[in-house]
Design a protein around this motif. Structure first.
Motif, PDB file in Angstrom:
ATOM      1  N   SER A  85       0.856  -1.188   0.000  1.00 47.43           N
ATOM      2  CA  SER A  85       0.000   0.000   0.000  1.00 47.43           C
ATOM      3  C   SER A  85       0.890   1.235   0.000  1.00 47.43           C
ATOM      4  CB  SER A  85      -0.908   0.000   1.230  1.00 47.43           C
ATOM      5  OG  SER A  85      -1.652   1.200   1.250  1.00 47.43           O
ATOM      6  N   PRO A  86       0.850   2.052  -1.049  1.00 44.69           N
ATOM      7  CA  PRO A  86       1.770   3.183  -1.142  1.00 44.69           C
ATOM      8  C   PRO A  86       1.386   4.396  -0.301  1.00 44.69           C
ATOM      9  CG  PRO A  86       0.329   3.142  -3.044  1.00 44.69           C
ATOM     10  CD  PRO A  86       0.014   1.915  -2.241  1.00 44.69           C
ATOM     11  N   SER A  87       0.124   4.511   0.071  1.00 47.05           N
ATOM     12  CA  SER A  87      -0.367   5.734   0.716  1.00 47.05           C
ATOM     13  C   SER A  87       0.413   6.166   1.953  1.00 47.05           C
ATOM     14  CB  SER A  87      -1.856   5.593   1.051  1.00 47.05           C
ATOM     15  OG  SER A  87      -2.590   5.424  -0.126  1.00 47.05           O
ATOM     16  N   PRO A  88       0.681   5.282   2.930  1.00 43.53           N
ATOM     17  CA  PRO A  88       1.412   5.763   4.117  1.00 43.53           C
ATOM     18  C   PRO A  88       2.790   6.313   3.775  1.00 43.53           C
ATOM     19  CG  PRO A  88       0.597   3.522   4.455  1.00 43.53           C
ATOM     20  CD  PRO A  88       0.334   3.876   3.028  1.00 43.53           C
ATOM     21  N   PHE A  89       3.424   5.775   2.755  1.00 47.58           N
ATOM     22  CA  PHE A  89       4.761   6.215   2.378  1.00 47.58           C
ATOM     23  C   PHE A  89       4.708   7.530   1.608  1.00 47.58           C
ATOM     24  CE2 PHE A  89       4.642   1.485   2.271  1.00 47.58           C
ATOM     25  CZ  PHE A  89       5.109   1.327   3.562  1.00 47.58           C
ATOM     26  N   TRP A  90       3.728   7.681   0.729  1.00 47.52           N
ATOM     27  CA  TRP A  90       3.544   8.949   0.025  1.00 47.52           C
ATOM     28  C   TRP A  90       3.210  10.061   1.002  1.00 47.52           C
ATOM     29  CZ3 TRP A  90      -0.158   6.637  -4.155  1.00 47.52           C
ATOM     30  CH2 TRP A  90       0.590   5.991  -5.129  1.00 47.52           C
ATOM     31  N   ILE A  91       2.341   9.770   1.967  1.00 48.94           N
ATOM     32  CA  ILE A  91       1.931  10.771   2.954  1.00 48.94           C
ATOM     33  C   ILE A  91       3.135  11.314   3.712  1.00 48.94           C
ATOM     34  CG2 ILE A  91       0.713  11.064   5.162  1.00 48.94           C
ATOM     35  CD1 ILE A  91      -1.454   9.184   3.960  1.00 48.94           C
ATOM     36  N   HIS A  92       4.108  10.453   3.984  1.00 44.89           N
ATOM     37  CA  HIS A  92       5.293  10.871   4.738  1.00 44.89           C
ATOM     38  C   HIS A  92       6.459  11.237   3.835  1.00 44.89           C
ATOM     39  CE1 HIS A  92       3.514  10.273   8.616  1.00 44.89           C
ATOM     40  NE2 HIS A  92       3.064   9.102   8.220  1.00 44.89           N
ATOM     41  N   GLY A  93       6.224  11.374   2.535  1.00 43.18           N
ATOM     42  CA  GLY A  93       7.202  11.957   1.635  1.00 43.18           C
ATOM     43  C   GLY A  93       8.127  11.034   0.877  1.00 43.18           C
ATOM     44  N   ALA A  94       7.944   9.716   0.969  1.00 40.74           N
ATOM     45  CA  ALA A  94       8.801   8.811   0.196  1.00 40.74           C
ATOM     46  C   ALA A  94       8.614   9.100  -1.289  1.00 40.74           C
ATOM     47  CB  ALA A  94       8.485   7.357   0.509  1.00 40.74           C
ATOM     48  N   GLN A  95       9.719   9.199  -2.001  1.00 42.66           N
ATOM     49  CA  GLN A  95       9.648   9.591  -3.401  1.00 42.66           C
ATOM     50  C   GLN A  95       9.410   8.426  -4.346  1.00 42.66           C
ATOM     51  OE1 GLN A  95      12.121  10.398  -1.307  1.00 42.66           O
ATOM     52  NE2 GLN A  95      11.815  12.578  -1.023  1.00 42.66           N
ATOM     53  N   LEU A  96       9.926   7.253  -4.032  1.00 44.39           N
ATOM     54  CA  LEU A  96       9.799   6.103  -4.921  1.00 44.39           C
ATOM     55  C   LEU A  96       9.194   4.923  -4.172  1.00 44.39           C
ATOM     56  CD1 LEU A  96      13.385   6.360  -6.415  1.00 44.39           C
ATOM     57  CD2 LEU A  96      11.286   7.029  -7.559  1.00 44.39           C
ATOM     58  N   VAL A  97       8.087   4.428  -4.657  1.00 42.62           N
ATOM     59  CA  VAL A  97       7.473   3.226  -4.098  1.00 42.62           C
ATOM     60  C   VAL A  97       7.386   2.231  -5.250  1.00 42.62           C
ATOM     61  CG1 VAL A  97       5.475   2.229  -2.931  1.00 42.62           C
ATOM     62  CG2 VAL A  97       6.155   4.578  -2.416  1.00 42.62           C
ATOM     63  N   ALA A  98       8.084   1.114  -5.113  1.00 43.12           N
ATOM     64  CA  ALA A  98       8.173   0.128  -6.193  1.00 43.12           C
ATOM     65  C   ALA A  98       6.888  -0.693  -6.300  1.00 43.12           C
ATOM     66  CB  ALA A  98       9.363  -0.795  -5.954  1.00 43.12           C
ATOM     67  N   PHE A  99       6.532  -1.018  -7.539  1.00 39.84           N
ATOM     68  CA  PHE A  99       5.330  -1.800  -7.806  1.00 39.84           C
ATOM     69  C   PHE A  99       5.643  -2.949  -8.736  1.00 39.84           C
ATOM     70  CE2 PHE A  99       3.358   2.043  -6.357  1.00 39.84           C
ATOM     71  CZ  PHE A  99       2.237   1.592  -5.698  1.00 39.84           C
ATOM     72  N   ASN A 100       4.832  -4.002  -8.612  1.00 35.83           N
ATOM     73  CA  ASN A 100       4.854  -5.120  -9.545  1.00 35.83           C
ATOM     74  C   ASN A 100       3.676  -4.901 -10.491  1.00 35.83           C
ATOM     75  OD1 ASN A 100       6.968  -6.645  -8.255  1.00 35.83           O
ATOM     76  ND2 ASN A 100       5.531  -6.955  -6.594  1.00 35.83           N
ATOM     77  N   TYR A 101       3.972  -4.551 -11.715  1.00 36.75           N
ATOM     78  CA  TYR A 101       2.898  -4.190 -12.637  1.00 36.75           C
ATOM     79  C   TYR A 101       2.136  -5.386 -13.196  1.00 36.75           C
ATOM     80  CZ  TYR A 101       4.084   0.675 -12.358  1.00 36.75           C
ATOM     81  OH  TYR A 101       4.288   1.948 -11.916  1.00 36.75           O
ATOM     82  N   GLN A 102       2.557  -6.600 -12.888  1.00 34.27           N
ATOM     83  CA  GLN A 102       1.790  -7.747 -13.361  1.00 34.27           C
ATOM     84  C   GLN A 102       0.514  -7.948 -12.543  1.00 34.27           C
ATOM     85  OE1 GLN A 102       4.832  -7.952 -11.961  1.00 34.27           O
ATOM     86  NE2 GLN A 102       5.084  -9.786 -10.768  1.00 34.27           N
TER      87      GLN A 102
END
Length: 168
Positions: free
Chosen positions: A106-123
């Motif tokens: 879940s990227p939201s908590p990291f975006w909220i606290h300013g993390a610039q890159l959150v890796a995803f598996n696009y499959q």
């Protein structure tokens, strides 16, 4: 790897690139030397060096990036909360999903606290992938990046109530 110049040019190995052991070549021609120096400066601007985070208050080079697993990043969010906002004002962080799985974090908590890159598996087109699409497809004209919010850029120890984000 060592670059071997043509015999007609002189080189010096006394100046090394700041991020590698490849020598910067000094050529007889002043213009070529200026170009080489300009390229070295350019590389310092775009090259990211992975460095472990020792503490949230440590001094770091602008080209340093911290890589954190989802578990480590969640622990930092839980233990330090909004203090990560101050850290991310000047530092880069990359968060990656656990192990060899196709699940997304879940990227939201990291975006909220300013993390610039959150890796995803696009499959996997799951909820997290849809959130990622929504975050970057429409904002800022759809150019693929989003500017840091004021709660990160102007962090002074507290997140203003009108800028506080809550997860549901």
């Amino acid at each position: 790897f060592r670059a071997e110049p043509p015999a007609s040019r002189t080189t010096s190995v006394d100046m090394l690139s700041p991020f590698s052991s490849i020598p910067v070549l000094h050529m007889n021609c002043k213009k070529k030397a200026q170009i080489a120096q300009g390229l070295a400066e350019f590389n310092r601007c775009i090259y990211l060096v992975a460095r472990k985070m020792k503490s949230l208050g440590e001094e770091r080079c602008p080209c340093n990036i911290t890589s954190l697993s989802e578990a480590s990043a969640n622990k930092l969010v839980r233990d330090h909360g909004a203090h990560l906002n101050r850290y991310h004002r000047d530092n880069l962080t990359r968060i990656y999903p656990p192990g060899l799985t196709s699940a997304n974090l879940s990227p939201s908590p990291f975006w909220i606290h300013g993390a610039q890159l959150v890796a995803f598996n696009y499959q996997s087109m799951d909820r997290a992938a849809i959130l990622n699409e929504g975050m970057f497809r429409e904002q800022n004209g759809g150019f693929g990046y989003v500017l840091k919010p004021k709660s990160i850029l102007e962090y002074d120890g507290e997140v203003p109530a009108d800028q506080a984000l809550t997860l549901t």
